[in-house]
Design a protein around this motif. Structure first.
Motif, short mmCIF file in Angstrom:
data_model
loop_
_atom_site.label_atom_id
_atom_site.label_comp_id
_atom_site.label_asym_id
_atom_site.label_seq_id
_atom_site.Cartn_x
_atom_site.Cartn_y
_atom_site.Cartn_z
N ILE A 22 7.93 77.69 1.08
CA ILE A 22 6.58 77.34 1.52
C ILE A 22 5.94 76.41 0.49
O ILE A 22 6.41 76.27 -0.63
N THR A 62 3.98 76.48 8.07
CA THR A 62 3.77 77.85 7.58
C THR A 62 2.77 78.59 8.45
O THR A 62 2.02 77.99 9.22
N GLN A 63 2.77 79.89 8.29
CA GLN A 63 1.79 80.76 8.95
C GLN A 63 1.56 81.97 8.06
O GLN A 63 2.34 82.24 7.16
N MET A 64 0.49 82.69 8.32
CA MET A 64 0.20 83.91 7.56
C MET A 64 0.99 85.08 8.14
O MET A 64 1.04 85.26 9.35
N ASN A 70 0.56 87.08 3.21
CA ASN A 70 1.13 85.94 2.50
C ASN A 70 1.58 84.87 3.48
O ASN A 70 1.93 85.17 4.62
N LYS A 71 1.61 83.62 3.01
CA LYS A 71 2.14 82.55 3.85
C LYS A 71 3.65 82.69 3.93
O LYS A 71 4.29 83.13 2.99
N ARG A 74 7.55 79.01 9.15
CA ARG A 74 7.65 79.25 10.59
C ARG A 74 9.03 78.89 11.11
O ARG A 74 9.30 78.99 12.31
#
Length: 136
Positions: A22, A62-64, A70-71, A74
């Motif tokens: 990330i 990215t996503q949470m 946390n990130k 994806r």
């Protein structure tokens, strides 16, 4: 449809050493890997303080993580080259090869259809609206 931007699917969530792919770390790993195919076009971003910075033209989406906050990756990303020929070279070189322990799929990036917004489900996200002010 050809362009100078490629889409990469099947990206691992962590590298071979266990580090999350990330942010700047993941983007630079992706850029380093794909730079063998040609020159990656830098992109300019605006910082929160209003200044601009030039960063590598590769990014992992990215996503949470709802569980940890946390990130996380994806599993896909994009790399933008200076020319269409370099992007095509990257597709020919890297489609179906292993990147950080997973076989990736590489193809030309396609623009999102008009009206396709992130958020999905019942209309997706909306714009920020300030609270109503009531006169009492």
């Amino acid at each position: 449809m050809k362009s100078n931007k490629i889409f990469i699917a099947g990206i691992a969530y962590r590298d071979m050493e266990g580090n999350a792919l990330i942010g700047k770390y993941g983007d630079e790993k992706l850029a380093e890997f794909f730079s063998k195919a040609g020159t990656i076009k830098p992109k300019t971003i605006k910082r929160k303080d209003g200044t601009e910075a030039e960063v590598v033209g590769a990014n992992i989406a990215t996503q949470m993580d709802e569980r940890t906050g946390n990130k996380m990756s994806r599993g896909f990303g994009f790399v933008e080259f200076n020319t269409e020929e370099e992007a095509e070279n990257a597709i020919n070189m890297f489609n179906g090869v292993e990147f950080e322990g997973r076989v990736i799929t590489v193809r030309f990036s396609e623009p999102r259809p008009e009206g396709d917004r992130q958020g999905g489900g019942n209309g997706g996200g909306g714009d920020f609206r300030p609270r109503r002010q009531y006169d009492n």
